[in-house]
Scaffold this motif. Structure first.
Motif, PDB file in Angstrom:
ATOM      1  N   VAL A 245     -14.370   2.624 -35.775  1.00 42.62           N
ATOM      2  CA  VAL A 245     -15.511   2.027 -36.475  1.00 42.62           C
ATOM      3  C   VAL A 245     -16.034   0.794 -35.739  1.00 42.62           C
ATOM      4  CG1 VAL A 245     -16.329   1.067 -38.669  1.00 42.62           C
ATOM      5  CG2 VAL A 245     -14.610   2.894 -38.667  1.00 42.62           C
ATOM      6  N   TYR A 246     -15.137  -0.010 -35.160  1.00 41.13           N
ATOM      7  CA  TYR A 246     -15.528  -1.258 -34.502  1.00 41.13           C
ATOM      8  C   TYR A 246     -15.015  -1.286 -33.060  1.00 41.13           C
ATOM      9  CZ  TYR A 246     -16.490  -2.771 -39.275  1.00 41.13           C
ATOM     10  OH  TYR A 246     -16.978  -2.865 -40.553  1.00 41.13           O
ATOM     11  N   PRO A 247     -15.869  -1.663 -32.101  1.00 44.26           N
ATOM     12  CA  PRO A 247     -15.444  -1.692 -30.697  1.00 44.26           C
ATOM     13  C   PRO A 247     -14.365  -2.723 -30.375  1.00 44.26           C
ATOM     14  CG  PRO A 247     -17.833  -1.557 -30.858  1.00 44.26           C
ATOM     15  CD  PRO A 247     -17.326  -1.843 -32.243  1.00 44.26           C
ATOM     16  N   ALA A 248     -14.378  -3.873 -31.077  1.00 41.67           N
ATOM     17  CA  ALA A 248     -13.421  -4.941 -30.737  1.00 41.67           C
ATOM     18  C   ALA A 248     -12.740  -5.459 -31.993  1.00 41.67           C
ATOM     19  CB  ALA A 248     -14.141  -6.091 -30.031  1.00 41.67           C
ATOM     20  N   LEU A 249     -11.427  -5.484 -31.974  1.00 39.44           N
ATOM     21  CA  LEU A 249     -10.640  -5.947 -33.121  1.00 39.44           C
ATOM     22  C   LEU A 249      -9.806  -7.153 -32.714  1.00 39.44           C
ATOM     23  CD1 LEU A 249      -9.252  -2.525 -34.378  1.00 39.44           C
ATOM     24  CD2 LEU A 249     -11.310  -3.697 -35.155  1.00 39.44           C
ATOM     25  N   ARG A 250      -9.839  -8.188 -33.554  1.00 39.29           N
ATOM     26  CA  ARG A 250      -8.951  -9.312 -33.272  1.00 39.29           C
ATOM     27  C   ARG A 250      -7.505  -8.929 -33.552  1.00 39.29           C
ATOM     28  NH1 ARG A 250      -9.525 -14.346 -36.855  1.00 39.29           N
ATOM     29  NH2 ARG A 250      -7.793 -13.253 -37.860  1.00 39.29           N
ATOM     30  N   ASN A 251      -7.274  -7.955 -34.446  1.00 38.49           N
ATOM     31  CA  ASN A 251      -5.899  -7.524 -34.750  1.00 38.49           C
ATOM     32  C   ASN A 251      -5.170  -7.080 -33.490  1.00 38.49           C
ATOM     33  OD1 ASN A 251      -7.925  -6.629 -36.942  1.00 38.49           O
ATOM     34  ND2 ASN A 251      -6.026  -6.793 -38.087  1.00 38.49           N
ATOM     35  N   ARG A 252      -5.781  -6.152 -32.799  1.00 40.38           N
ATOM     36  CA  ARG A 252      -5.206  -5.594 -31.573  1.00 40.38           C
ATOM     37  C   ARG A 252      -6.347  -5.223 -30.645  1.00 40.38           C
ATOM     38  NH1 ARG A 252      -0.836  -2.750 -30.980  1.00 40.38           N
ATOM     39  NH2 ARG A 252      -1.420  -3.016 -28.791  1.00 40.38           N
ATOM     40  N   MET A 253      -6.157  -5.413 -29.370  1.00 39.13           N
ATOM     41  CA  MET A 253      -7.153  -5.013 -28.388  1.00 39.13           C
ATOM     42  C   MET A 253      -6.423  -4.398 -27.209  1.00 39.13           C
ATOM     43  SD  MET A 253     -10.382  -7.302 -27.126  1.00 39.13           S
ATOM     44  CE  MET A 253     -10.625  -7.215 -25.348  1.00 39.13           C
ATOM     45  N   PRO A 254      -5.830  -3.231 -27.413  1.00 40.56           N
ATOM     46  CA  PRO A 254      -5.013  -2.638 -26.351  1.00 40.56           C
ATOM     47  C   PRO A 254      -5.844  -2.229 -25.137  1.00 40.56           C
ATOM     48  CG  PRO A 254      -5.311  -1.092 -28.158  1.00 40.56           C
ATOM     49  CD  PRO A 254      -5.878  -2.394 -28.620  1.00 40.56           C
ATOM     50  N   GLU A 255      -5.571  -2.860 -24.033  1.00 40.66           N
ATOM     51  CA  GLU A 255      -6.218  -2.552 -22.762  1.00 40.66           C
ATOM     52  C   GLU A 255      -5.152  -2.619 -21.674  1.00 40.66           C
ATOM     53  OE1 GLU A 255      -9.213  -1.595 -22.426  1.00 40.66           O
ATOM     54  OE2 GLU A 255     -10.448  -2.429 -24.044  1.00 40.66           O
ATOM     55  N   PRO A 256      -5.237  -1.778 -20.664  1.00 37.03           N
ATOM     56  CA  PRO A 256      -4.209  -1.795 -19.611  1.00 37.03           C
ATOM     57  C   PRO A 256      -4.184  -3.094 -18.819  1.00 37.03           C
ATOM     58  CG  PRO A 256      -6.044  -0.353 -19.018  1.00 37.03           C
ATOM     59  CD  PRO A 256      -6.234  -0.720 -20.447  1.00 37.03           C
ATOM     60  N   TRP A 257      -5.271  -3.837 -18.868  1.00 39.34           N
ATOM     61  CA  TRP A 257      -5.365  -5.072 -18.090  1.00 39.34           C
ATOM     62  C   TRP A 257      -5.159  -6.328 -18.934  1.00 39.34           C
ATOM     63  CZ3 TRP A 257      -9.365  -7.065 -20.773  1.00 39.34           C
ATOM     64  CH2 TRP A 257     -10.336  -6.178 -21.275  1.00 39.34           C
ATOM     65  N   LEU A 258      -4.772  -6.158 -20.221  1.00 37.14           N
ATOM     66  CA  LEU A 258      -4.658  -7.299 -21.129  1.00 37.14           C
ATOM     67  C   LEU A 258      -3.261  -7.407 -21.729  1.00 37.14           C
ATOM     68  CD1 LEU A 258      -6.220  -9.583 -22.662  1.00 37.14           C
ATOM     69  CD2 LEU A 258      -6.620  -7.896 -24.474  1.00 37.14           C
ATOM     70  N   LYS A 259      -2.655  -8.583 -21.583  1.00 37.04           N
ATOM     71  CA  LYS A 259      -1.407  -8.885 -22.270  1.00 37.04           C
ATOM     72  C   LYS A 259      -1.754  -9.600 -23.575  1.00 37.04           C
ATOM     73  CE  LYS A 259       2.785 -11.753 -21.941  1.00 37.04           C
ATOM     74  NZ  LYS A 259       3.569 -12.675 -21.089  1.00 37.04           N
ATOM     75  N   GLU A 260      -1.252  -9.085 -24.695  1.00 37.54           N
ATOM     76  CA  GLU A 260      -1.574  -9.660 -26.000  1.00 37.54           C
ATOM     77  C   GLU A 260      -0.389 -10.463 -26.549  1.00 37.54           C
ATOM     78  OE1 GLU A 260      -4.424  -7.109 -28.589  1.00 37.54           O
ATOM     79  OE2 GLU A 260      -2.962  -5.709 -27.745  1.00 37.54           O
ATOM     80  N   ILE A 261      -0.677 -11.672 -26.971  1.00 36.12           N
ATOM     81  CA  ILE A 261       0.294 -12.497 -27.679  1.00 36.12           C
ATOM     82  C   ILE A 261      -0.309 -12.768 -29.059  1.00 36.12           C
ATOM     83  CG2 ILE A 261       1.573 -14.663 -27.715  1.00 36.12           C
ATOM     84  CD1 ILE A 261       1.302 -14.796 -24.701  1.00 36.12           C
ATOM     85  N   SER A 262       0.219 -12.111 -30.078  1.00 33.97           N
ATOM     86  CA  SER A 262      -0.359 -12.212 -31.412  1.00 33.97           C
ATOM     87  C   SER A 262       0.006 -13.540 -32.066  1.00 33.97           C
ATOM     88  CB  SER A 262       0.117 -11.053 -32.288  1.00 33.97           C
ATOM     89  OG  SER A 262       1.511 -11.175 -32.546  1.00 33.97           O
ATOM     90  N   ARG A 263      -0.645 -13.823 -33.204  1.00 37.81           N
ATOM     91  CA  ARG A 263      -0.357 -15.066 -33.925  1.00 37.81           C
ATOM     92  C   ARG A 263       1.105 -15.149 -34.354  1.00 37.81           C
ATOM     93  NH1 ARG A 263      -4.037 -15.438 -38.873  1.00 37.81           N
ATOM     94  NH2 ARG A 263      -4.504 -13.249 -38.490  1.00 37.81           N
ATOM     95  N   GLY A 264       1.700 -13.997 -34.661  1.00 37.40           N
ATOM     96  CA  GLY A 264       3.083 -13.988 -35.110  1.00 37.40           C
ATOM     97  C   GLY A 264       4.097 -14.089 -33.988  1.00 37.40           C
ATOM     98  N   ASN A 265       3.639 -14.036 -32.752  1.00 39.24           N
ATOM     99  CA  ASN A 265       4.518 -14.100 -31.588  1.00 39.24           C
ATOM    100  C   ASN A 265       4.565 -15.547 -31.110  1.00 39.24           C
ATOM    101  OD1 ASN A 265       5.700 -13.969 -29.035  1.00 39.24           O
ATOM    102  ND2 ASN A 265       4.757 -12.003 -28.552  1.00 39.24           N
ATOM    103  N   ARG A 266       5.726 -16.150 -31.122  1.00 37.62           N
ATOM    104  CA  ARG A 266       5.867 -17.567 -30.788  1.00 37.62           C
ATOM    105  C   ARG A 266       5.916 -17.838 -29.287  1.00 37.62           C
ATOM    106  NH1 ARG A 266       3.458 -20.187 -33.905  1.00 37.62           N
ATOM    107  NH2 ARG A 266       2.527 -18.128 -34.207  1.00 37.62           N
ATOM    108  N   SER A 267       5.874 -16.816 -28.465  1.00 37.51           N
ATOM    109  CA  SER A 267       5.979 -17.032 -27.019  1.00 37.51           C
ATOM    110  C   SER A 267       4.695 -17.631 -26.465  1.00 37.51           C
ATOM    111  CB  SER A 267       6.297 -15.716 -26.314  1.00 37.51           C
ATOM    112  OG  SER A 267       5.242 -14.783 -26.481  1.00 37.51           O
ATOM    113  N   GLU A 268       4.809 -18.245 -25.293  1.00 37.57           N
ATOM    114  CA  GLU A 268       3.687 -18.858 -24.605  1.00 37.57           C
ATOM    115  C   GLU A 268       3.240 -17.956 -23.455  1.00 37.57           C
ATOM    116  OE1 GLU A 268       2.224 -22.013 -25.126  1.00 37.57           O
ATOM    117  OE2 GLU A 268       3.303 -22.033 -27.033  1.00 37.57           O
ATOM    118  N   PRO A 269       1.998 -18.100 -23.008  1.00 34.69           N
ATOM    119  CA  PRO A 269       1.567 -17.326 -21.844  1.00 34.69           C
ATOM    120  C   PRO A 269       2.445 -17.649 -20.639  1.00 34.69           C
ATOM    121  CG  PRO A 269      -0.312 -18.339 -22.929  1.00 34.69           C
ATOM    122  CD  PRO A 269       0.913 -18.931 -23.556  1.00 34.69           C
ATOM    123  N   GLY A 270       2.911 -16.643 -20.001  1.00 31.05           N
ATOM    124  CA  GLY A 270       3.737 -16.827 -18.813  1.00 31.05           C
ATOM    125  C   GLY A 270       3.203 -15.968 -17.690  1.00 31.05           C
TER     126      GLY A 270
END
Length: 446
Positions: A245-270
């Motif tokens: 229904v929607y092209p872009a979701l803040r919930n999840r945006m699975p792309e082969p070139w994108l690493k996702e760190i969700s709000r519930g994930n306490r890790s930092e970008p590395g």
């Protein structure tokens, strides 16, 4: 003379680079204006103080944000909350002899908020949270408890709405159209802010598609790009419906070139082998301001990070409400990194990333001019942002004239600046994909 619209001011940067570049060599910069990272400021639910208190702060700082709105409560919306399915009295009667199971759970959970009683909606939310947590058996038990109480007449008659739905009252479509003209994005947070993971197919699609239809009618197709399933759900069943229904979701945006760190994930970008990192953070009343500022610093100190911030209540209205003074301090801190960070709506940031990853550039250099062709295969109706290109030019080029198809905004050409670490001049500019050949020619000084 027609010129291509360049970055913020349409400018030339001449630079020296350690590795020699050939004239005409062109790349698409990772971020607009060749900045180091991106920030998207988002608000959930559309509670009234987001517009009365937070939006004026954003406008004063010239920052654009995304507001995920609950459409069913806005006056004039054609699609209010409703239950799609069999008469609820039949569903209630069946619960006396048939326990809740995988076959009937979603229908019962979908109907819970539409029984004409005050109280059952709370059970819908509790069951949905359990489904999101993967505890299906516990969710079934919640439905059994609910319908036993319904059969025992333990609830009072009435209409019940969730807190988020009630807090969103006070804004009209006319207001929202005015805010959208100021550059802010308005996107779907469904019709009633339900627990999507607890809905059956018919009711899930009604929430998703009906919200989209009201936004389409009131704001136009551009605003049907982004959505957020309430409560940040990442339920895979829900995602498969939302993606359609929607092209872009803040919930999840699975792309082969994108690493996702969700709000519930306490890790930092590395470190990562992905081209981009989406770094989602949600500020609550318990989040220290230094921590919030550290998220911005982390993004500015890397080159591949997209910081997606989520806020809810403002000045006492809405979940985990921050004060407008706190938001003013924080947004001012973000603005202070304007030289390093691109602040964009969620939808525009998603568009740029996808366009860049799917785009191709071809170049012809015939000595006295350079021609560049920029294309991508995405849907041109939704993916129409300009991309920033970097084209290296001969060392004796001092000023450059740029043209591209019918795009003819005046270009402001600045005196070339010498950049340490480069050994050949380059031009930094914006170009529209699929909009015709871009031509670069040198301009002689008068």
């Amino acid at each position: 003379m027609k010129y291509l619209k360049l970055s913020a001011f349409a400018f030339i940067l001449f630079a020296y680079q350690a590795k020699a570049q050939s004239p005409g060599e062109t790349t698409i910069t990772r971020w607009p204006d060749d900045k180091r990272g991106a920030v998207s400021i988002t608000f959930d639910d559309g509670s009234i103080n987001q517009f009365k208190q937070a939006l004026p702060v954003l406008n004063r700082l010239n920052l654009k944000a995304t507001f995920f709105i609950i459409t069913g409560q806005i006056p004039g919306s054609r699609y209010p909350g409703k239950f799609i399915g069999r008469p609820v009295n039949i569903i209630i009667a069946e619960t006396a002899t048939i326990p809740t199971n995988a076959e009937n759970f979603y229908e019962r959970a979908s109907a819970a908020g539409y029984l004409g009683l005050v109280g059952p909606l709370d059970y819908h939310y509790k069951a949905g949270s359990l489904v999101d947590a993967g505890k299906l058996t516990d969710a079934y038990a919640v439905m059994d408890e609910l319908y036993q109480k319904v059969r025992n007449n333990e609830f009072k008659p009435g209409i019940q709405h969730n807190t988020e739905y009630m807090d969103a009252h006070g804004t009209t479509w006319a207001d929202i159209r005015g805010y959208a003209k100021q550059g802010h994005e308005f996107a779907s947070h469904m019709v009633t802010h339900p627990r999507l993971a607890a809905l059956d197919e018919a009711n899930m699609l009604y929430e998703m598609k009906s919200s989209r239809l009201d936004i389409l009618r009131e704001l136009g197709e551009r605003y049907t790009f982004s959505a957020e399933g309430p409560f940040g759900t990442e339920n895979e069943r829900v995602m498969q419906y939302l993606y359609k229904v929607y092209p872009a979701l803040r919930n999840r945006m699975p792309e082969p070139w994108l690493k996702e760190i969700s709000r519930g994930n306490r890790s930092e970008p590395g470190s990562t082998d992905k081209e981009y990192i989406q770094f989602q953070r949600g500020a609550t009343t318990k989040t220290p301001m230094p921590m919030m500022k550290a998220w911005v610093d982390t993004t500015a100190n890397k080159t591949n990070t997209w910081l997606v911030l989520t806020f809810h209540g403002v000045d006492g209205i809405g979940w985990e409400a921050l004060t407008h003074q706190q938001l003013d301090e924080y947004f001012s801190y973000i603005k202070a990194s304007n030289d390093k960070l691109w602040v964009a709506t969620f939808g525009d940031a998603a568009r740029y990333l996808r366009e860049r990853q799917s785009a191709s550039v071809s170049v012809k250099d015939i000595g006295w001019r350079i021609t560049v062709t920029l294309t991508h295969s995405l849907d041109k109706r939704m993916y129409n942002l300009p991309l920033t290109l970097k084209t290296y030019v001969p060392a004796n080029w001092k000023k450059v004239q740029l043209t591209q198809g019918n795009y003819a905004p005046k270009a402001r050409i600045l005196t070339p600046l010498m950049m340490p670490g480069h050994n050949r001049p380059y031009v930094l500019y914006e170009a529209y994909p699929n909009a015709g050949v871009l031509t670069l020619v040198p301009l002689k000084r008068k």
